[in-house]
Scaffold this active site. Structure first.
Site, PDB file in Angstrom:
ATOM      1  N   ASN A 128      78.890  91.434  -2.931  1.00 52.40           N
ATOM      2  CA  ASN A 128      79.574  91.601  -4.211  1.00 52.40           C
ATOM      3  C   ASN A 128      79.010  90.561  -5.177  1.00 52.40           C
ATOM      4  O   ASN A 128      78.782  89.424  -4.776  1.00 52.40           O
ATOM      5  CB  ASN A 128      81.091  91.359  -4.010  1.00 52.40           C
ATOM      6  N   GLY A 183      81.118  95.945  -2.496  1.00 55.58           N
ATOM      7  CA  GLY A 183      81.608  96.358  -3.821  1.00 55.58           C
ATOM      8  C   GLY A 183      83.080  96.664  -3.860  1.00 55.58           C
ATOM      9  O   GLY A 183      83.515  97.565  -4.577  1.00 55.58           O
ATOM     10  N   GLU A 201      80.626  89.151  -7.361  1.00 56.92           N
ATOM     11  CA  GLU A 201      81.726  88.217  -7.643  1.00 56.92           C
ATOM     12  C   GLU A 201      82.501  87.910  -6.363  1.00 56.92           C
ATOM     13  O   GLU A 201      82.640  88.780  -5.502  1.00 56.92           O
ATOM     14  CB  GLU A 201      82.737  88.866  -8.617  1.00 56.92           C
ATOM     15  N   CYS A 205      96.177 123.625  -7.093  1.00 62.90           N
ATOM     16  CA  CYS A 205      97.223 124.105  -8.001  1.00 62.90           C
ATOM     17  C   CYS A 205      98.577 123.525  -7.577  1.00 62.90           C
ATOM     18  O   CYS A 205      98.943 123.566  -6.408  1.00 62.90           O
ATOM     19  CB  CYS A 205      97.270 125.624  -7.979  1.00 62.90           C
ATOM     20  N   HIS A 245      91.267 107.443  -0.730  1.00 63.00           N
ATOM     21  CA  HIS A 245      91.854 107.976  -1.958  1.00 63.00           C
ATOM     22  C   HIS A 245      91.451 109.425  -2.204  1.00 63.00           C
ATOM     23  O   HIS A 245      91.494 109.904  -3.323  1.00 63.00           O
ATOM     24  CB  HIS A 245      91.466 107.083  -3.143  1.00 63.00           C
ATOM     25  N   CYS A 304     100.894 126.987  -6.468  1.00 65.11           N
ATOM     26  CA  CYS A 304     100.622 127.840  -5.308  1.00 65.11           C
ATOM     27  C   CYS A 304      99.736 127.142  -4.273  1.00 65.11           C
ATOM     28  O   CYS A 304      99.524 127.663  -3.179  1.00 65.11           O
ATOM     29  CB  CYS A 304      99.985 129.163  -5.736  1.00 65.11           C
ATOM     30  N   CYS A 330      95.516 127.434 -12.928  1.00 67.96           N
ATOM     31  CA  CYS A 330      95.220 128.415 -11.883  1.00 67.96           C
ATOM     32  C   CYS A 330      95.566 129.820 -12.394  1.00 67.96           C
ATOM     33  O   CYS A 330      96.290 129.963 -13.385  1.00 67.96           O
ATOM     34  CB  CYS A 330      96.093 128.021 -10.706  1.00 67.96           C
ATOM     35  N   ASN A 356      86.450 105.128  -2.676  1.00 64.77           N
ATOM     36  CA  ASN A 356      85.863 105.950  -3.728  1.00 64.77           C
ATOM     37  C   ASN A 356      86.183 107.422  -3.537  1.00 64.77           C
ATOM     38  O   ASN A 356      86.421 107.889  -2.423  1.00 64.77           O
ATOM     39  CB  ASN A 356      84.349 105.749  -3.774  1.00 64.77           C
ATOM     40  N   VAL A 357      86.126 108.132  -4.650  1.00 65.59           N
ATOM     41  CA  VAL A 357      86.433 109.556  -4.629  1.00 65.59           C
ATOM     42  C   VAL A 357      85.196 110.370  -5.013  1.00 65.59           C
ATOM     43  O   VAL A 357      85.274 111.551  -5.272  1.00 65.59           O
ATOM     44  CB  VAL A 357      87.599 109.877  -5.592  1.00 65.59           C
TER      45      VAL A 357
HETATM   46  P1  NAD Z   1      87.374  97.763  -8.545  1.00 68.78           P
HETATM   47  O1  NAD Z   1      86.944  98.485  -9.749  1.00 68.78           O
HETATM   48  O2  NAD Z   1      88.674  97.109  -8.524  1.00 68.78           O
HETATM   49  O3  NAD Z   1      86.309  96.629  -8.132  1.00 68.78           O
HETATM   50  C1  NAD Z   1      84.957  96.861  -8.073  1.00 68.78           C
HETATM   51  C2  NAD Z   1      84.270  95.695  -7.340  1.00 68.78           C
HETATM   52  O4  NAD Z   1      82.879  95.959  -7.311  1.00 68.78           O
HETATM   53  C3  NAD Z   1      84.452  94.331  -8.014  1.00 68.78           C
HETATM   54  O5  NAD Z   1      84.797  93.389  -7.028  1.00 68.78           O
HETATM   55  C4  NAD Z   1      83.057  94.034  -8.600  1.00 68.78           C
HETATM   56  O6  NAD Z   1      82.748  92.646  -8.594  1.00 68.78           O
HETATM   57  C5  NAD Z   1      82.166  94.785  -7.651  1.00 68.78           C
HETATM   58  N1  NAD Z   1      80.864  95.198  -8.190  1.00 68.78           N
HETATM   59  C6  NAD Z   1      80.513  95.478  -9.470  1.00 68.78           C
HETATM   60  N2  NAD Z   1      79.221  95.843  -9.552  1.00 68.78           N
HETATM   61  C7  NAD Z   1      78.719  95.796  -8.291  1.00 68.78           C
HETATM   62  C8  NAD Z   1      77.449  96.064  -7.730  1.00 68.78           C
HETATM   63  N3  NAD Z   1      76.395  96.482  -8.464  1.00 68.78           N
HETATM   64  N4  NAD Z   1      77.302  95.895  -6.388  1.00 68.78           N
HETATM   65  C9  NAD Z   1      78.338  95.495  -5.619  1.00 68.78           C
HETATM   66  N5  NAD Z   1      79.557  95.231  -6.100  1.00 68.78           N
HETATM   67  C10 NAD Z   1      79.763  95.387  -7.429  1.00 68.78           C
HETATM   68  O7  NAD Z   1      87.251  98.839  -7.460  1.00 68.78           O
HETATM   69  P2  NAD Z   1      88.113  99.045  -6.232  1.00 68.78           P
HETATM   70  O8  NAD Z   1      88.534  97.755  -5.638  1.00 68.78           O
HETATM   71  O9  NAD Z   1      87.303  99.954  -5.433  1.00 68.78           O
HETATM   72  O10 NAD Z   1      89.496  99.764  -6.719  1.00 68.78           O
HETATM   73  C11 NAD Z   1      89.686 100.650  -7.803  1.00 68.78           C
HETATM   74  C12 NAD Z   1      90.121 102.074  -7.382  1.00 68.78           C
HETATM   75  O11 NAD Z   1      89.696 103.000  -8.363  1.00 68.78           O
HETATM   76  C13 NAD Z   1      89.432 102.542  -6.129  1.00 68.78           C
HETATM   77  O12 NAD Z   1      90.324 102.451  -5.094  1.00 68.78           O
HETATM   78  C14 NAD Z   1      89.020 104.007  -6.364  1.00 68.78           C
HETATM   79  O13 NAD Z   1      89.951 104.894  -5.809  1.00 68.78           O
HETATM   80  C15 NAD Z   1      89.054 104.180  -7.844  1.00 68.78           C
HETATM   81  N6  NAD Z   1      87.690 104.313  -8.411  1.00 68.78           N
HETATM   82  C16 NAD Z   1      86.731 105.061  -7.749  1.00 68.78           C
HETATM   83  C17 NAD Z   1      85.448 105.154  -8.256  1.00 68.78           C
HETATM   84  C18 NAD Z   1      84.402 105.955  -7.501  1.00 68.78           C
HETATM   85  O14 NAD Z   1      84.764 106.879  -6.760  1.00 68.78           O
HETATM   86  N7  NAD Z   1      83.112 105.633  -7.611  1.00 68.78           N
HETATM   87  C19 NAD Z   1      85.119 104.507  -9.446  1.00 68.78           C
HETATM   88  C20 NAD Z   1      86.115 103.779 -10.116  1.00 68.78           C
HETATM   89  C21 NAD Z   1      87.402 103.684  -9.563  1.00 68.78           C
HETATM   90 ZN    ZN Z   2      98.309 128.552  -8.487  1.00 66.19          ZN
END
Ligand code: NAD
Ligand code: ZN
Length: 253
Positions: free
Chosen positions: A214, A188, A216, A128, A120, A131, A149, A103-104
């Site tokens: 998860n 998740g 799923e 920028c 990530h 620069c 910028c 996550n980011v």
């Molecule tokens: P994904 O979107 O591919 O998968 C999300 C997973 O979370 C699924 O397996 C789903 O079943 C599960 N899920 C859904 N609701 C849930 C809950 N309440 N509790 C637990 N699990 C739950 O996400 P990913 O595999 O992390 O990959 C997508 C990429 O997109 C990431 O690497 C990330 O960089 C980016 N992203 C980041 C964010 C964030 O920072 N929050 C959000 C969306 C996407």
């Molecule tokens: Zn700049």
């Protein structure tokens, strides 16, 4: 399910080194939609295409409008949920050593986790392209798109786009964490995006018990993971941490 939660609490209480791997699913209950699944961005467009570095370089204005500005609004409003807080609590208890996240959103740090590997990158800062100057994402002026910028260069988020490399130092830290743990919690994470999906495999090969939380099943289920707790991150992690706390208090008695 309650059985598996109890079993997990026991494994964690007996563990010397827990590592967590988290994906977009852990932040769903904080109001951040995942890419895949119901309500995900995927339903509107293909994030792998719009979030690809080549799309950004070709048409930064489009990517800013479609993806980045919307993410900024969502991330600014998000707060850690009981799953982030529970993992931070396990670190405070000296049991959990590292969180590896895809996550980011920075929510692990906001919740109090200290050792976080962000595969990530993080959305909190922009850089920028010309620069290298940095600015906080919340502070950037979006009245012109793409935002620029003072030097005229275009800003990009400091996160890793599709098609870009994971910083080697982060990959090293994650691999060391994965090979040193005796329990890995995968929360998740759909385990289809590499190299994150490979971390549970390293953990398993190094002798760790891999546990998934998860709603799923994933490609890890029934193969790499010992079991799946099929439920939402927040309430599940909260119950596990309560169980660990109880078991440890009983041991001390
Ligand atoms: P994904 O979107 O591919 O998968 C999300 C997973 O979370 C699924 O397996 C789903 O079943 C599960 N899920 C859904 N609701 C849930 C809950 N309440 N509790 C637990 N699990 C739950 O996400 P990913 O595999 O992390 O990959 C997508 C990429 O997109 C990431 O690497 C990330 O960089 C980016 N992203 C980041 C964010 C964030 O920072 N929050 C959000 C969306 C996407
Ligand atoms: Zn700049």
């Amino acid at each position: 399910m309650e059985d598996l939660i109890h079993k997990t609490a026991r494994l964690i209480a007996d563990s010397r080194h827990v590592v967590a791997l988290t994906g977009a699913g852990i932040s769903v209950e904080s109001g951040i939609p995942p890419f895949r699944g119901p309500g995900g961005l995927w339903e509107k467009f293909d994030p792998m295409e719009v979030g690809h570095i080549q799309s950004f370089m070709r048409d930064p204005e489009k990517v800013w409008r479609l993806l980045i500005s919307e993410m900024r609004d969502v991330l600014m409003a998000a707060k850690p949920n009981p799953a982030h807080l529970g993992l931070a609590r396990l670190e405070e208890m000296g049991i959990l050593k590292t969180v590896i996240t895809q996550n980011v959103d920075g929510l692990h740090q906001t919740a109090g986790s200290r050792d976080v590997v962000e595969f990530h990158g993080n959305f909190a800062w922009l850089r920028c392209l010309d620069c290298g100057g940095r600015v906080r994402t919340v502070e950037v002026d979006l009245s012109q798109m793409p935002p620029r910028c003072d030097c005229g260069g275009i800003f990009r988020p400091e996160c890793v786009f599709f098609g870009e490399m994971i910083p080697p130092l982060d990959l090293d830290r994650a691999q060391i964490a994965a090979s040193s743990c005796d329990v890995m919690l995968v929360v998740g994470c759909s385990a289809v995006v590499q190299p994150a999906a490979y971390m549970p495999v390293i953990a398993r090969q190094s002798g760790a018990v891999v546990i998934e939380i998860n709603p799923e099943p994933t490609p890890l289920t029934g193969r790499t993971s010992a079991f799946l707790i099929q439920g939402k991150a927040g309430p599940t992690v909260e119950k596990i941490v309560a169980g660990v706390t109880r078991i440890i208090a009983d041991k001390r008695r």
